[in-house]
Design an enzyme around this catalytic site. Structure first.
Site, PDB file in Angstrom:
ATOM      1  N   ALA A  57      40.817  -4.490  11.482  1.00 32.33           N
ATOM      2  CA  ALA A  57      40.257  -5.300  10.416  1.00 32.33           C
ATOM      3  C   ALA A  57      40.478  -5.240   9.006  1.00 32.33           C
ATOM      4  O   ALA A  57      41.477  -4.642   8.639  1.00 32.33           O
ATOM      5  CB  ALA A  57      38.462  -5.290  10.394  1.00 32.33           C
ATOM      6  N   THR A  58      40.723  -6.829   8.415  1.00 26.00           N
ATOM      7  CA  THR A  58      41.073  -6.867   7.170  1.00 26.00           C
ATOM      8  C   THR A  58      39.860  -8.081   6.629  1.00 26.00           C
ATOM      9  O   THR A  58      39.193  -8.579   6.912  1.00 26.00           O
ATOM     10  CB  THR A  58      42.254  -7.765   7.535  1.00 26.00           C
ATOM     11  OG1 THR A  58      41.831  -9.394   7.764  1.00 26.00           O
ATOM     12  CG2 THR A  58      42.724  -7.230   7.864  1.00 26.00           C
ATOM     13  N   ILE A  59      40.090  -7.945   5.023  1.00 25.87           N
ATOM     14  CA  ILE A  59      39.506  -8.539   4.372  1.00 25.87           C
ATOM     15  C   ILE A  59      40.559  -9.879   4.167  1.00 25.87           C
ATOM     16  O   ILE A  59      41.480  -9.671   3.690  1.00 25.87           O
ATOM     17  CB  ILE A  59      39.155  -8.515   2.702  1.00 25.87           C
ATOM     18  CG1 ILE A  59      38.580  -9.438   2.165  1.00 25.87           C
ATOM     19  CG2 ILE A  59      40.195  -7.224   2.460  1.00 25.87           C
ATOM     20  CD1 ILE A  59      37.929  -8.658   0.533  1.00 25.87           C
ATOM     21  N   SER A  60      39.899 -11.625   4.704  1.00 25.24           N
ATOM     22  CA  SER A  60      40.802 -12.465   4.106  1.00 25.24           C
ATOM     23  C   SER A  60      41.163 -12.481   2.675  1.00 25.24           C
ATOM     24  O   SER A  60      40.762 -12.104   1.659  1.00 25.24           O
ATOM     25  CB  SER A  60      40.175 -14.156   4.910  1.00 25.24           C
ATOM     26  OG  SER A  60      40.552 -13.682   5.999  1.00 25.24           O
ATOM     27  N   HIS A  65      39.066 -18.184   2.288  1.00 24.40           N
ATOM     28  CA  HIS A  65      37.217 -17.986   2.239  1.00 24.40           C
ATOM     29  C   HIS A  65      37.092 -18.864   1.571  1.00 24.40           C
ATOM     30  O   HIS A  65      36.154 -19.261   1.467  1.00 24.40           O
ATOM     31  CB  HIS A  65      36.890 -16.573   1.327  1.00 24.40           C
ATOM     32  CG  HIS A  65      37.339 -15.287   2.195  1.00 24.40           C
ATOM     33  ND1 HIS A  65      37.400 -13.780   1.010  1.00 24.40           N
ATOM     34  CD2 HIS A  65      36.715 -14.847   3.456  1.00 24.40           C
ATOM     35  CE1 HIS A  65      37.067 -12.922   2.721  1.00 24.40           C
ATOM     36  NE2 HIS A  65      37.074 -13.685   3.346  1.00 24.40           N
ATOM     37  N   HIS A 117      30.675  -5.624  14.727  1.00 24.69           N
ATOM     38  CA  HIS A 117      31.019  -5.781  16.787  1.00 24.69           C
ATOM     39  C   HIS A 117      31.345  -3.781  16.310  1.00 24.69           C
ATOM     40  O   HIS A 117      30.826  -3.144  16.657  1.00 24.69           O
ATOM     41  CB  HIS A 117      31.109  -6.171  17.389  1.00 24.69           C
ATOM     42  CG  HIS A 117      32.682  -5.802  16.867  1.00 24.69           C
ATOM     43  ND1 HIS A 117      33.414  -6.068  15.811  1.00 24.69           N
ATOM     44  CD2 HIS A 117      33.956  -5.729  17.685  1.00 24.69           C
ATOM     45  CE1 HIS A 117      34.664  -6.106  16.344  1.00 24.69           C
ATOM     46  NE2 HIS A 117      35.135  -6.072  17.214  1.00 24.69           N
ATOM     47  N   ASP A 150      27.725  -8.802  18.996  1.00 23.69           N
ATOM     48  CA  ASP A 150      29.039  -9.238  19.495  1.00 23.69           C
ATOM     49  C   ASP A 150      29.130 -10.731  19.345  1.00 23.69           C
ATOM     50  O   ASP A 150      28.333 -11.652  19.486  1.00 23.69           O
ATOM     51  CB  ASP A 150      28.862  -9.292  21.402  1.00 23.69           C
ATOM     52  CG  ASP A 150      30.453  -9.833  21.593  1.00 23.69           C
ATOM     53  OD1 ASP A 150      31.097 -10.248  20.647  1.00 23.69           O
ATOM     54  OD2 ASP A 150      30.496  -9.616  23.286  1.00 23.69           O
ATOM     55  N   THR A 236      36.951 -10.291  19.563  1.00 28.95           N
ATOM     56  CA  THR A 236      36.864  -9.609  20.846  1.00 28.95           C
ATOM     57  C   THR A 236      36.054  -8.321  21.159  1.00 28.95           C
ATOM     58  O   THR A 236      35.468  -7.690  19.705  1.00 28.95           O
ATOM     59  CB  THR A 236      38.703  -9.120  21.469  1.00 28.95           C
ATOM     60  OG1 THR A 236      38.486  -8.244  22.629  1.00 28.95           O
ATOM     61  CG2 THR A 236      39.262  -7.844  20.340  1.00 28.95           C
TER      62      THR A 236
END
Length: 241
Positions: A57-60, A65, A117, A150, A236
């Site tokens: 995962a990433t922090i945008s 933002h 998730h 989810d 996903t």
């Protein structure tokens, strides 16, 4: 990227975003100023760039933002018709945008739920928020909550806790990962009126993605506007480690 707003401090970063037109409204600027990105980004927090936070995962990037909040703003802030806005942050990750959104929904009963998730990311979001006095206050007051679920199915409060709201609908939905489609469950949970900000894989394939602004009016009529191309991790199943 055309927009580069990096700074040497949180204030520098936000002032640059404002100066470059990525933040347009003063209430958005004030909300971002209240949330120090250093509590959420693992390194170089004031760079205008995305960063990995683990678990694929990433922090945008901050400008992304800012774009999300600017587009959702009419549905995040209290009004006579919407005195206690309810917002859903899907793919809440580090918890940064969840906190910014919570600063905007106001103290009159508005609330934000971050959905992850991956349980360690859910825990990370709450842990990061507790690094600041404002974050602890919002969590302890029940105005922010992080849950595991989810994101393609949204989130329905089955536990109560003051977040159920009118019909369980959400005035604003932010999706922080690329969806294969505008999932029907998310659309069903969007209030009338309400707005969703969601990156979606292009129908023609090829790996392209675009952000869509999805509006539902007071009669339940849905309209969609394609905003701009992006590159997000997919919405996903949890990745296998």
């Amino acid at each position: 990227m055309a927009w580069r707003s990096s700074g040497g401090s949180n204030r520098d970063l936000i002032e640059n975003l404002f100066r470059n037109g990525m933040i347009k409204h003063l209430e958005v600027k004030e909300a971002f100023l209240k949330v120090d990105r250093a509590h959420y980004a693992p390194s170089h927090p004031y760079d205008d760039s995305p960063q990995p936070i683990g678990h694929h995962a990433t922090i945008s990037a901050p400008h992304m933002h800012a774009s999300a909040v600017e587009n959702l703003l009419p549905f995040l802030t209290p009004s006579p018709a919407r005195p206690a806005p309810r917002a859903l942050d899907i793919g809440s990750g580090s918890g940064y945008l969840t906190h910014v959104m919570a600063e905007l929904v106001g103290g009159g009963g508005g609330a934000v739920v971050g959905v992850e998730h991956i349980a360690p990311l859910r825990d990370m979001g709450e842990r990061n928020m507790r690094k600041s006095e404002d974050g602890r206050r919002l969590l302890d007051a029940g105005r922010v909550r992080f849950v595991v679920g989810d994101g393609r199915r949204g989130w329905v409060d089955t536990e109560g806790g003051g977040l159920k709201g009118e019909g369980g609908k959400w005035d604003a939905i932010h999706v922080g990962a690329a969806a294969a489609e505008v999932h029907p469950e998310l659309l069903a949970q969007l209030a009338s009126p309400g707005r969703m900000f969601i990156p979606v894989d292009d129908e023609l394939g090829g790996g392209d993605q675009h952000v869509w602004c999805v509006d539902k009016d007071g009669e339940g009529v849905v309209t969609k506007r394609r905003l701009f191309g992006v590159r997000y991790v997919p919405l996903t199943d949890p990745p296998s480690e």
